[in-house]
Design a protein around this motif. Sequence first.
Motif, mmCIF file in Angstrom:
data_model
loop_
_atom_site.group_PDB
_atom_site.id
_atom_site.type_symbol
_atom_site.label_atom_id
_atom_site.label_comp_id
_atom_site.label_asym_id
_atom_site.label_seq_id
_atom_site.Cartn_x
_atom_site.Cartn_y
_atom_site.Cartn_z
ATOM 1 N N ARG A 276 0.538 -1.215 0.110
ATOM 2 C CA ARG A 276 -0.066 0.373 -0.014
ATOM 3 C C ARG A 276 0.837 1.402 0.214
ATOM 4 N NH1 ARG A 276 -3.709 -2.767 3.392
ATOM 5 N NH2 ARG A 276 -2.342 -1.838 5.314
ATOM 6 N N LYS A 279 2.048 1.394 -2.692
ATOM 7 C CA LYS A 279 1.026 2.428 -3.864
ATOM 8 C C LYS A 279 1.358 4.124 -3.449
ATOM 9 C CE LYS A 279 -1.907 -1.363 -5.600
ATOM 10 N NZ LYS A 279 -3.238 -2.256 -5.488
ATOM 11 N N GLY A 627 -13.011 10.332 -9.835
ATOM 12 C CA GLY A 627 -12.272 10.025 -8.429
ATOM 13 C C GLY A 627 -11.784 9.496 -7.568
ATOM 14 N N ILE A 628 -11.740 8.374 -6.710
ATOM 15 C CA ILE A 628 -11.301 8.843 -5.359
ATOM 16 C C ILE A 628 -10.160 7.312 -5.398
ATOM 17 C CG2 ILE A 628 -11.590 9.489 -3.182
ATOM 18 C CD1 ILE A 628 -11.725 11.285 -4.828
ATOM 19 N N GLN A 629 -9.416 7.490 -5.108
ATOM 20 C CA GLN A 629 -8.401 6.039 -5.394
ATOM 21 C C GLN A 629 -7.901 6.258 -3.828
ATOM 22 O OE1 GLN A 629 -8.278 4.540 -7.760
ATOM 23 N NE2 GLN A 629 -9.038 6.201 -9.469
ATOM 24 N N ASP A 630 -8.309 7.389 -2.788
ATOM 25 C CA ASP A 630 -7.365 6.800 -2.070
ATOM 26 C C ASP A 630 -8.109 6.391 -0.565
ATOM 27 O OD1 ASP A 630 -6.275 7.092 0.740
ATOM 28 O OD2 ASP A 630 -5.347 9.190 0.589
ATOM 29 N N GLU A 631 -8.415 5.133 0.388
ATOM 30 C CA GLU A 631 -9.226 4.402 0.302
ATOM 31 C C GLU A 631 -9.424 5.107 1.584
ATOM 32 O OE1 GLU A 631 -7.978 0.143 0.729
ATOM 33 O OE2 GLU A 631 -8.454 -0.338 -0.805
ATOM 34 N N GLN A 634 -12.243 7.470 0.711
ATOM 35 C CA GLN A 634 -13.410 7.014 0.357
ATOM 36 C C GLN A 634 -14.445 7.091 0.745
ATOM 37 O OE1 GLN A 634 -12.354 2.964 -1.989
ATOM 38 N NE2 GLN A 634 -11.465 4.255 -3.308
ATOM 39 N N THR A 640 -16.168 5.243 -4.357
ATOM 40 C CA THR A 640 -15.112 6.035 -5.196
ATOM 41 C C THR A 640 -15.253 7.240 -5.962
ATOM 42 O OG1 THR A 640 -15.745 4.075 -6.845
ATOM 43 C CG2 THR A 640 -14.374 3.301 -5.328
#
Length: 687
Positions: A276, A279, A627-631, A634, A640
């Motif tokens: 994580r 990433k 768009g939201i990539q960071d969990e 969210q 997302t």
Amino acid sequence: MTFVSLAFQSVRARPRSWVVGLLAAGSATLLTLGFAFLAGVEEGTRHSLIESGTGHLQLYHSKSQGLPTVVMDHGDAPELQPLPDFAAIEARLKAVEGVREVVPMEVGWSSVFRGNYLDEKLAVVRAVAREPASPSRDARLERLAAELEQTLKEVVRDDSRRAEAFSFLGEAEAREDQKALEEVGTPGFWARFRAAPLEELEYLENRVARQVGEGESTGMEYLASDLEQFPRAFPRFELVSGSLPPPGQRGLLLGQGLYEQHFKIPVAALLDEVQRERKAGATFAQDEALRTRAARCVAELPDLLARLDAERSRALVVVLAKLLGHDGALDVLLREFLTLTDENFDARYEQFQRELAPLLPLYRVRPGDTLVVMGTEGAFGRINVPVKVWGTFRFRGLGGDASRVNTLGLMDLVTARFLAGRRITSESDEVRRDVESLGMSQPLVTGDLTLQAAGIVEEEAAPVQPVSPEAPVAKSTEAWPEHFTAVEQRGVSVLQAALVLAPDAEPEAVAARIAAVATQEGLPLATVDWSVAGGMLAGGVGIARVVLLAIAALMSLFIVLVSASTLLLLARERVGEVGTMRALGMQRRQVFQVLLTEGLMLGGVGAGLGLALGSAVLMLLVGEGVGIQDESLQFFMGGTVLKPRLTAGSVVGIGVGVLAVVVAAALVPAWRGGKVSPIVAMLKRED
């Protein structure tokens, strides 16, 4: 119209005054975007909370000292008074217009005991020993017994661990445990083990396993509810593994985030953390924390090796030899494989998931296992309740395993009452009859009993009668019954309940109807909305609103200072022009109105342009959402995709606010310009 015409001509003739309009336009644009995104975050958080447990409203006892929450703050459960006879309250509320579901629930904090590695090995051997006799079963049992014998020899040789275990025991008990530990190292014990494995496993579990250490426990925030109704009421619920408990049976579902973070073997969990972080852009070369996690992977190897049986160890050696290109001992191969760098991590992580993970006891607990859940301290000490793990779950689209709501434990209401030490109605009635039969002058009150810790009640043994050997023997009541009736689940007291409303129902209107019902029928009912029940997660929206308002206030102060300075400078340059207007018969009040109209015009045009530009940016660039990539974000975005919302109230508020700020900045220049006398103004014009 004359004032407006004069103001327009003045603004057009002085481009420097346009700075005020540009400031107003820029501020309106930024505020339009800010409030649209804030409204999107608020709407997203609202949907996330409503669809993952809070419901549109939370119902609780009106005389409670605290307010109901579903996500607790700082691990403290709210102080709520139980709602009596929940089944009757539920029936009454379902008749209220707009109410679709009434979901009983309780929240709390507990610890979950996971046992040590020897407990896990004994559980594997026990499972094989219970299988029907067959050549394959006997062969596997023989292999596991040999591996278990080797493990216990290591335990016997571990003097430091044994000394640590004995330091907490009395002298007599320590001698017994030491004797037991030495006994398992003799050939006679293992001869008996192969003849009667289940009996000797009992001996190992009771006398030996605890000497390896007390295992580990992890904190668990739990949400208790009707596990049959909960998935139906909250559409975000998603079963990841296992199954729901059958109706009328106690059970626990672990949030997938909790399962991954605390029940996965340390090496695998650490590799997931490193993945994580990488990433997110971290590297081993620049991030010391990442290097520390990689070093911890190697440090956890002894724990991993202790959990492997002979079959798994042989299979791992074959796979690692193929991946690394040479043979070696298992611990040496694993150490080399887990020596991670920026160049090899991605390949090693993918190989671990594909090749190694299927051969490892990846999770310390699996669906079907039983965990001991430890409640808070009560009148009878800490209450420990065994409960079967039926599976894992998550709330879909709300941040993955990093989300707070996906690290909850979901259990049935009866288990939660056991943990809290609250009696059910039948137990309270039994205690009342027993106490009042002693001749107490004051009968016990049901409300008092429901909050007391429950003791273990033994059934009175029947008199011994001459019966055949096959006749059943009277047994004591099960301490923690696995099954319960509908009355035991919903017909007793409940601390709170989530109200899920019909799609077209307004929460404020439904809350008002419930308040009216409570007043008319004398019911102790009160409600709060999602913003209160969401606890610290809902509080994040309030913090974001405060920050945005603070930015707007600073921006307004900046506009006032710059606009006032600009307009004041322009007013000084126009002293001669003011003198001419005064000489033509214009009064001070009228001059003030002309200059103020200029500020009003600049502010109005600037605010309008800013609102139009902000709306265009939202429409053209944002479109259907961001768009939201960071969990970790969210949950607050409702999934997302963040969908900014520009409401009519925000548009009016921003426009009026920016206009008011510019007009306020124009007051001083207009007032000073109106005070200039005609003679001074005319002399200034001649100069």
